[in-house]
Enzyme design. Sequence first.
Site, PDB file in Angstrom:
ATOM      1  N   SER A  87      -2.018  -5.530   2.294  1.00 54.16           N
ATOM      2  CA  SER A  87      -1.093  -4.983   3.426  1.00 54.16           C
ATOM      3  C   SER A  87      -1.443  -3.668   3.578  1.00 54.16           C
ATOM      4  CB  SER A  87      -0.006  -5.316   3.407  1.00 54.16           C
ATOM      5  OG  SER A  87       0.942  -4.523   4.211  1.00 54.16           O
ATOM      6  N   TYR A 101       8.172  -4.569  -1.029  1.00 57.72           N
ATOM      7  CA  TYR A 101       7.028  -5.252  -0.341  1.00 57.72           C
ATOM      8  C   TYR A 101       5.609  -4.734  -0.615  1.00 57.72           C
ATOM      9  CZ  TYR A 101       3.879  -7.099   3.255  1.00 57.72           C
ATOM     10  OH  TYR A 101       2.815  -7.706   3.899  1.00 57.72           O
ATOM     11  N   GLU A 135       0.656  -1.640   4.000  1.00 61.25           N
ATOM     12  CA  GLU A 135       1.851  -0.943   3.273  1.00 61.25           C
ATOM     13  C   GLU A 135       1.703  -0.569   1.988  1.00 61.25           C
ATOM     14  OE1 GLU A 135       4.933  -0.179   4.489  1.00 61.25           O
ATOM     15  OE2 GLU A 135       4.546  -0.827   6.499  1.00 61.25           O
ATOM     16  N   GLY A 155       7.280 -12.493  14.502  1.00 56.82           N
ATOM     17  CA  GLY A 155       8.556 -12.873  14.222  1.00 56.82           C
ATOM     18  C   GLY A 155       9.456 -11.907  15.125  1.00 56.82           C
TER      19      GLY A 155
END
Length: 343
Positions: free
Chosen positions: A139, A163, A141, A199
């Site tokens: 990711s 995360y 991130e 989502g």
Amino acid sequence: MFGKDRFGETMGKRKALITGITGQDGSYLAELLLGKGYEVHGLVRRVALEDPSHRLRRIAEIRDAITLHAGSLESFPSIYQIVRRVEPDECYHLAAQSFVSYSFDDEFSTLNTNINGTHYMLAAIHEAAPRCRFYFAGSSEMFGKVEETPQNERTRFHPRSAYGISKVAGFDLTRNYREAYGLHASVGILFNHESARRGYEFVTRKITSGVAAIAAGARSELRLGNLEARRDWGHAPEYVEAMWRMLQQDAPDDYVVATGETHSVREFAETAFGLAGLDYRDYVATDPQLHRPAEVDLLIGDPAKARVVLKWEPRTQFQELVHMMLEADMKAAGLSYKAAGRF
């Protein structure tokens, strides 16, 4: 096992195992692999099989074409048995607790599920299917508080959430299994990728579904956090193609997958409201409660390596991406939709 595939037609029947098959990326990847003639298997939690109308909704149209196995990323014996039973040629490990804001609320489960789950998958592949090619979903991130812009495969990681930390650990685990055991294991460092299957907790879908609700008269306000945070947003179906291309390479490696463009949350909201013929300033309210404790202000990827080695390039432009997501949410709200602007 299987012959070389230089991005052409399928060369024989191959078996793929996908964790996170019920999510946005997993559902698109399953469709892609089925189209290439793969036998597709998915690892899901048992509760998903008990509540298929809700938890399997993204794969409802292909449910009869795939095989699902109940298992838990928190149980090595569970994962090992599935890997041994399937004996996959390719494994795509996409499952994770992936909502960054939630990782601040429950750091322990995020770290436990994401790190141990990745370790268990790698160990099971190594022991039960050592010739299987493995993909780990990294990711953007992981870069967090970036030290250079744009970010590429050599940029140092500085994660700013549990995360992000868990994804860095997964990256290191994958690299270690590649170097220590010769596993064909690759990492895709994917920047934000969106679609109508995203989502509702993610800011992009929160915006497009919020615009639809406002247009339908069901609400009058949309509350957002940091409007100035900038992200590199692409279209999810294109990104799963990059995953597949990584596992077709002779040698495993790591790749940044991104558009090379960055836009702010404010721009995303302005574009979505604008396509609906509305002014975002009339409806968007900022909420300090929605700010992260440690913000990631700017992410923009350099996909040069993926372009050269994988022959992969993003095709969907930013405004087109927002349009597709908004169109789906407007239709879901029962509204006819004709976008303002060039669409």
